[in-house]
Design a protein around this motif. Sequence first.
Motif, mmCIF file in Angstrom:
data_model
loop_
_atom_site.group_PDB
_atom_site.id
_atom_site.type_symbol
_atom_site.label_atom_id
_atom_site.label_comp_id
_atom_site.label_asym_id
_atom_site.label_seq_id
_atom_site.Cartn_x
_atom_site.Cartn_y
_atom_site.Cartn_z
ATOM 1 N N SER A 1 0.841 -1.201 0.000
ATOM 2 C CA SER A 1 0.000 0.000 0.000
ATOM 3 C C SER A 1 0.869 1.241 0.000
ATOM 4 O O SER A 1 0.571 2.220 -0.685
ATOM 5 N N ALA B 1 2.249 1.653 -3.394
ATOM 6 C CA ALA B 1 1.180 2.090 -4.296
ATOM 7 C C ALA B 1 0.898 3.574 -4.090
ATOM 8 O O ALA B 1 0.788 4.346 -5.044
ATOM 9 N N ASP C 1 3.577 5.489 -5.624
ATOM 10 C CA ASP C 1 3.528 5.408 -7.090
ATOM 11 C C ASP C 1 2.529 6.395 -7.664
ATOM 12 O O ASP C 1 2.807 7.094 -8.629
ATOM 13 N N ASN C 2 1.322 6.388 -7.136
ATOM 14 C CA ASN C 2 0.238 7.148 -7.750
ATOM 15 C C ASN C 2 -0.805 7.449 -6.684
ATOM 16 O O ASN C 2 -1.675 6.647 -6.398
ATOM 17 N N ASP D 1 -3.287 9.596 -6.564
ATOM 18 C CA ASP D 1 -4.678 9.714 -7.015
ATOM 19 C C ASP D 1 -5.339 8.354 -7.117
ATOM 20 O O ASP D 1 -6.459 8.150 -6.675
ATOM 21 N N LEU D 2 -4.597 7.431 -7.736
ATOM 22 C CA LEU D 2 -5.158 6.104 -7.934
ATOM 23 C C LEU D 2 -5.301 5.381 -6.591
ATOM 24 O O LEU D 2 -6.267 4.653 -6.375
ATOM 25 N N ALA D 3 -4.345 5.621 -5.696
ATOM 26 C CA ALA D 3 -4.413 4.982 -4.381
ATOM 27 C C ALA D 3 -5.699 5.384 -3.673
ATOM 28 O O ALA D 3 -6.345 4.578 -3.015
ATOM 29 N N LEU D 4 -6.098 6.655 -3.862
ATOM 30 C CA LEU D 4 -7.332 7.126 -3.240
ATOM 31 C C LEU D 4 -8.550 6.438 -3.834
ATOM 32 O O LEU D 4 -9.589 6.334 -3.207
ATOM 33 N N LEU D 5 -8.410 5.978 -5.082
ATOM 34 C CA LEU D 5 -9.518 5.308 -5.751
ATOM 35 C C LEU D 5 -9.452 3.802 -5.580
ATOM 36 O O LEU D 5 -10.125 3.067 -6.274
ATOM 37 N N SER D 6 -8.577 3.339 -4.708
ATOM 38 C CA SER D 6 -8.502 1.913 -4.444
ATOM 39 C C SER D 6 -8.850 1.714 -2.981
ATOM 40 O O SER D 6 -9.181 2.637 -2.274
ATOM 41 N N GLY D 7 -8.719 0.464 -2.577
ATOM 42 C CA GLY D 7 -9.055 0.177 -1.186
ATOM 43 C C GLY D 7 -7.939 0.532 -0.239
ATOM 44 O O GLY D 7 -7.812 -0.063 0.809
ATOM 45 N N ILE D 8 -7.092 1.499 -0.603
ATOM 46 C CA ILE D 8 -5.990 1.870 0.265
ATOM 47 C C ILE D 8 -6.457 2.966 1.208
ATOM 48 O O ILE D 8 -7.037 3.953 0.773
ATOM 49 N N ASN D 9 -6.198 2.757 2.474
ATOM 50 C CA ASN D 9 -6.586 3.765 3.459
ATOM 51 C C ASN D 9 -5.428 4.752 3.608
ATOM 52 O O ASN D 9 -4.401 4.415 4.192
#
Lengths: 265, 351
Positions: free
Chosen positions: B209, B212, B215-216, B218-226
Amino acid sequence: MIRVEDLHMHFGGIRAVDGVSFAICSGTITGLIGPNGAGKSTLFNVIAGHHQPTSGRVFLGEEEITGLPPHELFHRGLLRTFQIAHEFPTLTVRENLMMVPPDQPGESLWSAWFHPGRVRAREAEVGTRAEEVMDFLEIGHLADEPAGNLSGGQKKLLELGRTMMVDARIVFLDEVGAGVNRTLLRTIGDAIRRLNKERGYTFCMIEHDMDFIGDLCDPVIVMAEGRILTEGPPDTVMADEAVIEAYLGKGGGQRPPRPVHRAPA
Amino acid sequence: MPIRKFAVPSSEAEIPDFLNAIVLLANFVVIPATAYGAQLALGALGVTLVYSVLRFANFAHGDLMAFGTAATILIVWLFQGWGVSLAPLPTAILALPLGMIITCLLALGTDRFVYRFYRHQRSPAIVFVMVSVGVMFIYNALTRFLIGVDDRRFEDGERFIVTVIGFREATGLDQGLALRTSQVLTVIVMVLVTTAVFWFLRSTRTGKSMRAYSDNEDLALLSGINPDRVVLVTWMLAASLATIAGVLYGLDKSFRPFTYFQILLPIFAAAIVGGIGQPFGAVAGGFIIAFSEVALTYAWRGFLTHILPPDLIPAGLVQILSVEYKFAVSFLILVIVLLVRPTGIIRGRVF
């Protein structure tokens, strides 16, 4: 499913989205088309929580979601992909997919130390789902490749794959077919149709490829200059006089000047 | 000629003389530089982690190290008062986990009340850097308030593994070699900790996480990453690494709050030489800086008397820079790296 009411998004004097209202019904694949600069991507960004709208409201189901940040929307089942594919370049394709499901116990240090069994079980479950998604999209051979090494088209597939890792309610696809060759485009189209038919996903997609749109989408919404020009079944819409005019530009200057909309306070 | 007395002109003395030269080099360059390099590496690893995940150069890292060390020293004193010890190892090893916890709490508190505000504002990186300078001053004051400005030595237990006299008696060489417990401990701890950190980043869900998120975002916010959890873990890792690095440095040398502010420069240099945001590069950078610093400030004359024929032995000390200028070495390397290879020795993206 999604209801947008009189949405405005102004950047300084530019009215990128200028009073848009529409609804997307559950179980449909809605196409959003329009010439460049019509405000399609801005509309997506507002709905997906990347911009605060100047005014107007967005509902997901019965709940108002106007201006909620993207990760809150993600938790409510509203997913999106990007025009330029986003990925975690240093993580493998499998890891990229496995990142998506939220609230995995492995992310909490407490569980990682004290409930290793639960972490492993969930990890295995997510891993199986990632395998299924990769099989579905026929990218199984790329599982252990860092996502940064994929081609543009493969990244688009990965983006689509990400949306399949959770039970999404609605997926917004921003030009999922742009810069993708015909064969891959067919794979993407098939995947979208199957997700829609078999799993009941609702899609809303921005697209420029008219054949692709005509093949997949019903209804189609046409935007131009920040407003909705018309909407309806693809055949009717594409035959519409105003749509052809907007695309071919029968002299944009001849349009009557619009009355100035004041944003309600 | 007075120089003659250093060199034995007979041929049978040549081999032990060569050995003497190696022992001298090991004693004054290789061993100290390795220990120092390990300390810098741990410091730089913390800086690089904060940089890659939170995206700013944390100027408060040196003083976070100072605070962590001060907290650990206080616990060492407490343990010593109780008569608890880990002899022959220093008591600091026992106190270290508690010191790490206290430092983690400080770092998390700082994040909650200072950095989080700017993160939610989505402030540019330069704002974070300036904020971290402010935090640095506060940490510095806090440390001095806690333990004072004086030099503290807190190394106890068995101080030497190999002593100079013991080594001379055992080998019969002219040159002595000392190997201190703290130096060996530093290297062992550094190897264990960096291995654990690399494994953590590579293999665990939380580590992935973090990669991730780096790395990105914006995308991390759109994934299940807290995102809050990623930030929390990053600070805990950075604070723990800072405490470990600080305590090892303090054991090896001594603890003075101001010294920890000074080693911020070599630590930053190590992180940048290694390619900022690259954990492996930070470790490599730490050793590069340490070896350059020691080698450039070492008086090479003693070494040369052993290997050169007597006529060629230079009259001067053959010291390129005097020890007071040791921080200039980091600065010099920093400037050269930024000019010649601004990406650092390890290229590529963060992580």
